[in-house]
Design an enzyme around this catalytic site. Structure first.
Site, PDB file in Angstrom:
ATOM      1  N   ASP A 117       7.158   8.049  -3.289  1.00 54.76           N
ATOM      2  CA  ASP A 117       7.841   7.885  -4.580  1.00 54.76           C
ATOM      3  C   ASP A 117       6.991   8.506  -5.656  1.00 54.76           C
ATOM      4  O   ASP A 117       5.932   8.890  -5.459  1.00 54.76           O
ATOM      5  CB  ASP A 117       7.995   6.310  -4.556  1.00 54.76           C
ATOM      6  CG  ASP A 117       8.558   5.972  -5.901  1.00 54.76           C
ATOM      7  OD1 ASP A 117       9.671   6.488  -6.202  1.00 54.76           O
ATOM      8  OD2 ASP A 117       7.923   4.981  -6.439  1.00 54.76           O
ATOM      9  N   LEU A 118       7.415   8.602  -6.972  1.00 63.17           N
ATOM     10  CA  LEU A 118       6.751   9.330  -7.800  1.00 63.17           C
ATOM     11  C   LEU A 118       6.217   8.238  -8.868  1.00 63.17           C
ATOM     12  O   LEU A 118       5.158   7.949  -8.953  1.00 63.17           O
ATOM     13  CB  LEU A 118       7.707  10.358  -8.699  1.00 63.17           C
ATOM     14  CG  LEU A 118       7.256  11.068  -9.954  1.00 63.17           C
ATOM     15  CD1 LEU A 118       5.951  11.769  -9.222  1.00 63.17           C
ATOM     16  CD2 LEU A 118       8.204  11.711 -10.400  1.00 63.17           C
ATOM     17  N   ASP A 119       7.309   7.805  -9.592  1.00 60.64           N
ATOM     18  CA  ASP A 119       6.998   6.728 -10.731  1.00 60.64           C
ATOM     19  C   ASP A 119       6.204   5.615  -9.951  1.00 60.64           C
ATOM     20  O   ASP A 119       7.072   4.867  -9.441  1.00 60.64           O
ATOM     21  CB  ASP A 119       7.948   6.463 -11.730  1.00 60.64           C
ATOM     22  CG  ASP A 119       8.583   7.527 -12.258  1.00 60.64           C
ATOM     23  OD1 ASP A 119       7.846   8.418 -12.943  1.00 60.64           O
ATOM     24  OD2 ASP A 119      10.017   7.472 -12.268  1.00 60.64           O
ATOM     25  N   THR A 132       4.526   6.503 -15.100  1.00 63.65           N
ATOM     26  CA  THR A 132       5.305   6.726 -15.964  1.00 63.65           C
ATOM     27  C   THR A 132       6.242   5.731 -16.647  1.00 63.65           C
ATOM     28  O   THR A 132       7.087   5.527 -17.403  1.00 63.65           O
ATOM     29  CB  THR A 132       6.439   7.827 -15.492  1.00 63.65           C
ATOM     30  OG1 THR A 132       6.752   7.412 -14.168  1.00 63.65           O
ATOM     31  CG2 THR A 132       5.881   9.359 -15.583  1.00 63.65           C
ATOM     32  N   LYS A 172      12.191  -0.797 -11.837  1.00 71.46           N
ATOM     33  CA  LYS A 172      11.431   0.344 -11.143  1.00 71.46           C
ATOM     34  C   LYS A 172      12.283   0.909 -10.086  1.00 71.46           C
ATOM     35  O   LYS A 172      12.812  -0.202  -9.085  1.00 71.46           O
ATOM     36  CB  LYS A 172      10.127  -0.343 -10.663  1.00 71.46           C
ATOM     37  CG  LYS A 172       9.150  -0.534 -12.017  1.00 71.46           C
ATOM     38  CD  LYS A 172       7.680  -0.966 -11.549  1.00 71.46           C
ATOM     39  CE  LYS A 172       6.931  -0.894 -12.609  1.00 71.46           C
ATOM     40  NZ  LYS A 172       5.635  -1.477 -12.358  1.00 71.46           N
ATOM     41  N   SER A 177      12.093  10.322  -5.244  1.00 73.20           N
ATOM     42  CA  SER A 177      12.035   9.686  -6.216  1.00 73.20           C
ATOM     43  C   SER A 177      13.751   9.586  -6.887  1.00 73.20           C
ATOM     44  O   SER A 177      14.313  10.412  -6.688  1.00 73.20           O
ATOM     45  CB  SER A 177      11.265  10.446  -7.341  1.00 73.20           C
ATOM     46  OG  SER A 177      11.433  10.049  -8.615  1.00 73.20           O
ATOM     47  N   ALA A 178      13.559   8.426  -7.740  1.00 70.18           N
ATOM     48  CA  ALA A 178      15.101   8.161  -8.386  1.00 70.18           C
ATOM     49  C   ALA A 178      15.276   9.081  -9.653  1.00 70.18           C
ATOM     50  O   ALA A 178      15.950   9.250 -10.227  1.00 70.18           O
ATOM     51  CB  ALA A 178      15.073   6.688  -8.726  1.00 70.18           C
ATOM     52  N   LYS A 217      18.227   3.973  -4.449  1.00 72.03           N
ATOM     53  CA  LYS A 217      17.426   2.964  -3.957  1.00 72.03           C
ATOM     54  C   LYS A 217      18.187   1.729  -4.265  1.00 72.03           C
ATOM     55  O   LYS A 217      18.423   1.430  -5.619  1.00 72.03           O
ATOM     56  CB  LYS A 217      16.124   2.893  -4.399  1.00 72.03           C
ATOM     57  CG  LYS A 217      15.267   4.318  -3.874  1.00 72.03           C
ATOM     58  CD  LYS A 217      14.032   4.308  -4.585  1.00 72.03           C
ATOM     59  CE  LYS A 217      13.632   5.745  -4.385  1.00 72.03           C
ATOM     60  NZ  LYS A 217      11.944   5.861  -4.791  1.00 72.03           N
ATOM     61  N   GLU A 274       5.949   3.454  -1.687  1.00 75.11           N
ATOM     62  CA  GLU A 274       6.818   2.711  -2.652  1.00 75.11           C
ATOM     63  C   GLU A 274       5.882   1.574  -3.510  1.00 75.11           C
ATOM     64  O   GLU A 274       5.339   0.723  -2.880  1.00 75.11           O
ATOM     65  CB  GLU A 274       8.099   2.101  -2.110  1.00 75.11           C
ATOM     66  CG  GLU A 274       9.227   3.323  -2.415  1.00 75.11           C
ATOM     67  CD  GLU A 274       9.868   3.167  -3.849  1.00 75.11           C
ATOM     68  OE1 GLU A 274       9.236   2.566  -4.622  1.00 75.11           O
ATOM     69  OE2 GLU A 274      10.611   3.985  -3.806  1.00 75.11           O
ATOM     70  N   ASP A 275       6.225   1.571  -4.939  1.00 74.92           N
ATOM     71  CA  ASP A 275       5.821   0.691  -5.721  1.00 74.92           C
ATOM     72  C   ASP A 275       6.743  -0.303  -6.114  1.00 74.92           C
ATOM     73  O   ASP A 275       6.611  -1.441  -6.623  1.00 74.92           O
ATOM     74  CB  ASP A 275       5.136   1.270  -6.880  1.00 74.92           C
ATOM     75  CG  ASP A 275       6.341   1.693  -7.975  1.00 74.92           C
ATOM     76  OD1 ASP A 275       7.119   2.340  -7.570  1.00 74.92           O
ATOM     77  OD2 ASP A 275       6.458   1.332  -9.151  1.00 74.92           O
TER      78      ASP A 275
HETATM   79  P1  B16 Z   1      14.952   9.399 -14.796  1.00 78.53           P
HETATM   80  P2  B16 Z   1      10.978   6.507  -9.016  1.00 78.53           P
HETATM   81  C1  B16 Z   1      12.323   5.882 -11.039  1.00 78.53           C
HETATM   82  O1  B16 Z   1      11.425   6.726 -10.580  1.00 78.53           O
HETATM   83  C2  B16 Z   1      11.696   5.006 -12.096  1.00 78.53           C
HETATM   84  O2  B16 Z   1      10.968   3.947 -11.119  1.00 78.53           O
HETATM   85  C3  B16 Z   1      13.085   4.268 -12.971  1.00 78.53           C
HETATM   86  O3  B16 Z   1      12.217   3.461 -13.804  1.00 78.53           O
HETATM   87  C4  B16 Z   1      13.419   5.366 -13.441  1.00 78.53           C
HETATM   88  O4  B16 Z   1      14.715   4.502 -14.208  1.00 78.53           O
HETATM   89  C5  B16 Z   1      14.215   6.279 -12.420  1.00 78.53           C
HETATM   90  O5  B16 Z   1      13.183   7.054 -11.826  1.00 78.53           O
HETATM   91  C6  B16 Z   1      14.939   7.518 -12.935  1.00 78.53           C
HETATM   92  O6  B16 Z   1      14.342   8.195 -13.862  1.00 78.53           O
HETATM   93  O7  B16 Z   1      15.552   8.656 -16.031  1.00 78.53           O
HETATM   94  O8  B16 Z   1      13.631  10.075 -15.083  1.00 78.53           O
HETATM   95  O9  B16 Z   1      15.975  10.005 -14.161  1.00 78.53           O
HETATM   96  O10 B16 Z   1       9.854   5.427  -8.901  1.00 78.53           O
HETATM   97  O11 B16 Z   1      11.998   6.350  -8.073  1.00 78.53           O
HETATM   98  O12 B16 Z   1       9.853   7.677  -8.636  1.00 78.53           O
HETATM   99 MG    MG Z   2       8.585   3.865  -8.352  1.00 72.57          MG
END
Ligand code: B16
Ligand code: MG
Length: 220
Positions: free
Chosen positions: A9-11, A17, A45, A114-115, A145, A169-170
């Site tokens: 996962d990224l964030d 972030t 998240k 990542s989302a 997710k 994953e966090d």
């Molecule tokens: P964006 P992950 C997610 O990333 C974040 O945890 C979540 O807070 C955010 O709303 C989502 O990405 C969408 O991000 O607005 O940059 O498309 O944790 O799945 O890497």
């Molecule tokens: Mg995350």
């Protein structure tokens, strides 16, 4: 030797972030006349931008047309992008960069799951894009997710079955997504919220290829 792949996962796993997402969402809430706190941010998240907006609007008791939602999502993302313009490799969380290098050295295939629709931009900004054979992000999936689609596409891109991949994953929703897809899941953070993971680590500072490989063989 069994096959092993890693899907990160990224964030919250590679970079923190969440603090920038929080600032941008808080600004949006404030402009709409209500406040938004860090415990609510926790619930966002791993949640897509659109689903996050709907949750926040619900907390503020605000109804909005689809057209306005689209406009606010653009505005929130512009604010978020402003906040991350100066991101560099100093924002990579402890232990992540050496682990990626070690995994690459051992020819372990690596994907991002990542989302975030900003994933590629962030990977480039922090200089680790070259470690990833595949980047599955919010631009590529239909179901976010806790649906396993993100990670299933990641495994497919690496040519591995879910059981051969460790998902890192966090977010509780991300852990659920990994388990639902049949992956081995390592939660990154606190075990109280990530109890559905096979293992939980506080971070990557003490994680090496050999410790991961050992964990991989212990997980079924
Ligand atoms: P964006 P992950 C997610 O990333 C974040 O945890 C979540 O807070 C955010 O709303 C989502 O990405 C969408 O991000 O607005 O940059 O498309 O944790 O799945 O890497
Ligand atoms: Mg995350």
């Amino acid at each position: 030797m069994s096959k092993m792949g890693c899907i990160f996962d990224l964030d919250g796993v590679i970079v923190d972030t969440a603090k920038y997402h929080f600032k941008a969402w808080k600004r949006l809430a404030n402009e709409l006349g209500f406040d938004f706190d860090e415990s609510q941010n926790e619930q966002l998240k791993g949640v897509s931008r659109y689903d996050s907006l709907n949750l926040i609007l619900g907390w503020g008791g605000i109804e909005m047309s689809e057209e306005d939602k689209q406009k606010w999502m653009v505005t929130k993302n512009d604010w978020y992008l402003e906040l991350i313009t100066d991101m560099n490799d100093s924002e990579i969380l402890d232990g992540v960069a050496p682990l990626l290098a070690e995994l690459q050295f051992h020819k372990i295939p690596i994907a991002l799951g990542s989302a975030s629709k900003n994933s590629q931009r962030i990977l480039n900004a922090v200089g680790i894009s070259h470690f990833f054979q595949s980047v599955i992000d919010g631009n590529k999936v239909k179901k976010g997710k806790p649906d396993p689609e993100t990670f299933l596409l990641g495994a497919e891109a690496l040519g591995l079955s879910p059981n051969d991949c460790i998902v890192f994953e966090d977010a509780p929703k991300g852990v659920k997504a990994g388990k639902a897809g049949g992956f081995k899941v390592i939660g990154v953070g606190k075990s109280e919220s990530l109890y559905e993971a096979d293992y939980v680590i506080p971070g990557f500072s003490k994680v090496s290829y050999s410790t991961l490989f050992e964990l991989f063989n212990r997980m079924n």
